[in-house]
Design an enzyme around this catalytic site. Structure first.
Site, PDB file in Angstrom:
ATOM      1  N   LYS A  89      31.316 -22.076   2.805  1.00 26.36           N
ATOM      2  CA  LYS A  89      30.418 -23.223   3.005  1.00 26.36           C
ATOM      3  C   LYS A  89      30.686 -23.965   4.306  1.00 26.36           C
ATOM      4  CE  LYS A  89      32.343 -27.059   0.298  1.00 26.36           C
ATOM      5  NZ  LYS A  89      31.923 -28.158  -0.581  1.00 26.36           N
ATOM      6  N   ASP A  90      31.833 -23.714   4.944  1.00 23.04           N
ATOM      7  CA  ASP A  90      32.115 -24.346   6.239  1.00 23.04           C
ATOM      8  C   ASP A  90      31.645 -23.500   7.423  1.00 23.04           C
ATOM      9  OD1 ASP A  90      33.298 -26.588   5.089  1.00 23.04           O
ATOM     10  OD2 ASP A  90      35.241 -25.582   4.924  1.00 23.04           O
ATOM     11  N   ARG A 140      25.386 -34.446   0.551  1.00 23.10           N
ATOM     12  CA  ARG A 140      24.727 -33.739  -0.550  1.00 23.10           C
ATOM     13  C   ARG A 140      25.111 -34.347  -1.908  1.00 23.10           C
ATOM     14  NH1 ARG A 140      26.914 -30.143  -3.827  1.00 23.10           N
ATOM     15  NH2 ARG A 140      28.816 -30.126  -2.593  1.00 23.10           N
ATOM     16  N   ARG A 141      26.407 -34.564  -2.102  1.00 22.44           N
ATOM     17  CA  ARG A 141      26.851 -35.159  -3.378  1.00 22.44           C
ATOM     18  C   ARG A 141      26.351 -36.586  -3.483  1.00 22.44           C
ATOM     19  NH1 ARG A 141      32.685 -32.398  -2.198  1.00 22.44           N
ATOM     20  NH2 ARG A 141      32.238 -30.400  -3.195  1.00 22.44           N
ATOM     21  N   ARG A 158      38.200 -39.326   3.161  1.00 21.35           N
ATOM     22  CA  ARG A 158      38.567 -38.177   3.980  1.00 21.35           C
ATOM     23  C   ARG A 158      40.001 -37.784   3.677  1.00 21.35           C
ATOM     24  NH1 ARG A 158      36.421 -36.551   8.792  1.00 21.35           N
ATOM     25  NH2 ARG A 158      37.546 -34.696   8.230  1.00 21.35           N
ATOM     26  N   ARG A 164      43.454 -37.352  -0.993  1.00 24.28           N
ATOM     27  CA  ARG A 164      42.337 -37.914  -1.753  1.00 24.28           C
ATOM     28  C   ARG A 164      42.752 -38.249  -3.186  1.00 24.28           C
ATOM     29  NH1 ARG A 164      36.708 -35.191   0.325  1.00 24.28           N
ATOM     30  NH2 ARG A 164      37.373 -34.915   2.471  1.00 24.28           N
ATOM     31  N   CYS A 251      26.172 -28.050   8.020  1.00 28.74           N
ATOM     32  CA  CYS A 251      26.901 -28.108   6.763  1.00 28.74           C
ATOM     33  C   CYS A 251      26.970 -29.526   6.221  1.00 28.74           C
ATOM     34  CB  CYS A 251      28.274 -27.464   6.856  1.00 28.74           C
ATOM     35  SG  CYS A 251      29.196 -27.890   8.299  1.00 28.74           S
TER      36      CYS A 251
HETATM   37  C1  DPM Z   1      31.330 -28.885   3.395  1.00 25.01           C
HETATM   38  C2  DPM Z   1      31.217 -30.047   2.609  1.00 25.01           C
HETATM   39  C3  DPM Z   1      32.521 -30.376   2.211  1.00 25.01           C
HETATM   40  C4  DPM Z   1      33.409 -29.410   2.772  1.00 25.01           C
HETATM   41  C5  DPM Z   1      29.926 -30.738   2.309  1.00 25.01           C
HETATM   42  C6  DPM Z   1      29.385 -30.510   0.909  1.00 25.01           C
HETATM   43  C7  DPM Z   1      32.928 -31.546   1.390  1.00 25.01           C
HETATM   44  C8  DPM Z   1      33.106 -32.739   2.262  1.00 25.01           C
HETATM   45  C9  DPM Z   1      33.865 -33.843   1.613  1.00 25.01           C
HETATM   46  C10 DPM Z   1      30.251 -28.139   4.048  1.00 25.01           C
HETATM   47  N1  DPM Z   1      32.649 -28.551   3.508  1.00 25.01           N
HETATM   48  O1  DPM Z   1      29.961 -29.833   0.059  1.00 25.01           O
HETATM   49  O2  DPM Z   1      28.282 -31.046   0.634  1.00 25.01           O
HETATM   50  O3  DPM Z   1      33.894 -33.995   0.392  1.00 25.01           O
HETATM   51  O4  DPM Z   1      34.471 -34.570   2.401  1.00 25.01           O
HETATM   52  C11 DPM Z   1      35.301 -28.061   1.810  1.00 25.01           C
HETATM   53  C12 DPM Z   1      35.895 -27.992   0.519  1.00 25.01           C
HETATM   54  C13 DPM Z   1      36.010 -26.620   0.212  1.00 25.01           C
HETATM   55  C14 DPM Z   1      35.542 -25.917   1.306  1.00 25.01           C
HETATM   56  C15 DPM Z   1      36.326 -29.133  -0.322  1.00 25.01           C
HETATM   57  C16 DPM Z   1      35.304 -29.698  -1.282  1.00 25.01           C
HETATM   58  C17 DPM Z   1      36.596 -25.974  -1.031  1.00 25.01           C
HETATM   59  C18 DPM Z   1      35.571 -25.299  -1.891  1.00 25.01           C
HETATM   60  C19 DPM Z   1      34.989 -24.008  -1.382  1.00 25.01           C
HETATM   61  C20 DPM Z   1      34.903 -29.291   2.628  1.00 25.01           C
HETATM   62  N2  DPM Z   1      35.151 -26.802   2.263  1.00 25.01           N
HETATM   63  O5  DPM Z   1      34.094 -29.414  -1.211  1.00 25.01           O
HETATM   64  O6  DPM Z   1      35.744 -30.463  -2.167  1.00 25.01           O
HETATM   65  O7  DPM Z   1      35.707 -23.140  -0.843  1.00 25.01           O
HETATM   66  O8  DPM Z   1      33.793 -23.852  -1.539  1.00 25.01           O
END
Ligand code: DPM
Length: 322
Positions: A89-90, A140-141, A158, A164, A251
């Site tokens: 997702k990143d 999104r959330r 953050r 967190r 993203c």
């Molecule tokens: C992206 C988002 C977040 C990450 C945006 C979203 C969360 C940002 C935040 C694109 N990347 O989800 O709408 O909460 O500050 C990220 C996480 C993971 C990968 C952590 C998370 C782990 C889960 C995975 C940060 N990137 O989403 O809690 O591998 O899918």
């Protein structure tokens, strides 16, 4: 000896971010490949990315084009490393010329999780009290939860997972939202208080899967990493990425998705929401799994016909102004 070349010891260099989650993921890939190819040495090269360095600014305000991936990509293009392991997702939906998404691994549960302060242990997302402070920096959330629960308060958070969770436990937040997959991979699955159902929060494109990126012309590396590919996850994620690409969302956008495969049928549910949670456009599409990307594009077009582009344009303009 004819075999001199093929018998030469071979080392493959894996690029990874340094975060705890990134390293757990990269070491898993390294271990799996090492088992498959004992004659090859797989070594991990860690790097910091822009996203790791900027910790005090809300993600949405610092732009998103490859925030967590660019430095790793430059290393591969300079032939300093051979492939990079990302949380899919990143990984932006448009990759730099010369690089491709060579493998998508089996997805963990892609849902979002509610983690609560101890004093709310008898609550769920829909029973948190008026004004409860929910920590998230995902637009999104935020947009989806505001739409369903306008009585809750939202605050940016953050830092890495441990930071967190510490802020939550210290009472700075009543609850926080995190990916189920990240918590599970770090052995913190016990902190998951509720798996938020897709009716309330559609997950991010690619959430829960790992994406392995490599040089597009490196056939050797491509064939090595393919052993870790999980076809159903890959089909779902290709559809999800086509959906996001068509909406030109980076993203950090309030765009969510859910995908299911049953037999040969792929079903996608997608949504775009405004940041104030007042507008939420959602639609669903089904078709043959062999047309995964086409389905993602069509779903994006259906949302656009219902006004999704106006919502996104407004957000892009706001974020640019800040
Ligand atoms: C992206 C988002 C977040 C990450 C945006 C979203 C969360 C940002 C935040 C694109 N990347 O989800 O709408 O909460 O500050 C990220 C996480 C993971 C990968 C952590 C998370 C782990 C889960 C995975 C940060 N990137 O989403 O809690 O591998 O899918």
């Amino acid at each position: 000896m004819y075999s001199a070349v093929s018998a030469r010891p071979r080392t493959i260099r894996i690029a990874s971010r340094k975060s705890q989650l990134a390293l757990v993921q990269t070491h898993w890939v390294q271990e799996q490949l090492q088992k498959h190819f004992p004659e090859i040495t797989f070594e991990v090269h860690t790097m910091s990315t822009q996203g790791d360095k900027i910790l005090d600014v809300a993600l949405a305000k610092i732009g998103d084009k490859g925030l967590f991936t660019k430095e790793l990509e430059v290393g591969m293009l300079n032939n300093e490393t051979d492939f990079a392991v990302h949380s899919l997702k990143d990984l932006p939906t448009k990759l730099p010329e010369g690089l491709i998404l060579g493998c998508v691994t089996e997805r963990e549960n892609p849902a979002d999780a509610l983690v609560v302060h101890e004093k709310h242990k008898d609550k769920q997302i829909d029973t948190l009290p008026e004004g409860a402070v929910v920590g998230t920096s995902s637009l999104r959330r935020l947009a989806q939860l505001r739409y369903h629960f306008p009585h809750l308060a939202f605050k940016d958070i953050r830092g890495n997972l441990n930071t967190r969770l510490a802020k939550l436990d210290a009472g700075e937040f009543d609850a926080i939202i995190l990916a189920v997959a990240g918590l599970q991979r770090l052995g913190m699955g016990s902190r998951i208080h509720q798996i938020i159902p897709p009716e309330i929060s559609l997950h991010a494109v690619g959430q829960g899967a790992l994406g392995i990126e490599c040089r597009s012309d490196d056939t050797e590396v491509l064939s090595l990493i393919k052993v870790l590919e999980h076809a159903p996850t890959a089909q779902r994620c290709y559809a999800e990425r086509a959906f996001l690409r068509e909406l030109e969302g980076g993203c950090q956008v309030p765009i969510g998705i859910n995908t299911q495969i049953e037999g040969d049928t792929l079903t996608l549910t997608g949504m775009v929401a405004s940041l104030d949670g007042k507008q939420l456009i959602k639609d669903i599409i089904s078709g043959n799994v062999s047309e995964a990307e086409k389905l993602g594009i069509e779903l994006a077009q259906h949302l656009r016909q219902q006004g999704a582009q106006e919502i996104l344009d407004r957000i892009f303009a706001e974020v640019r102004q800040q």
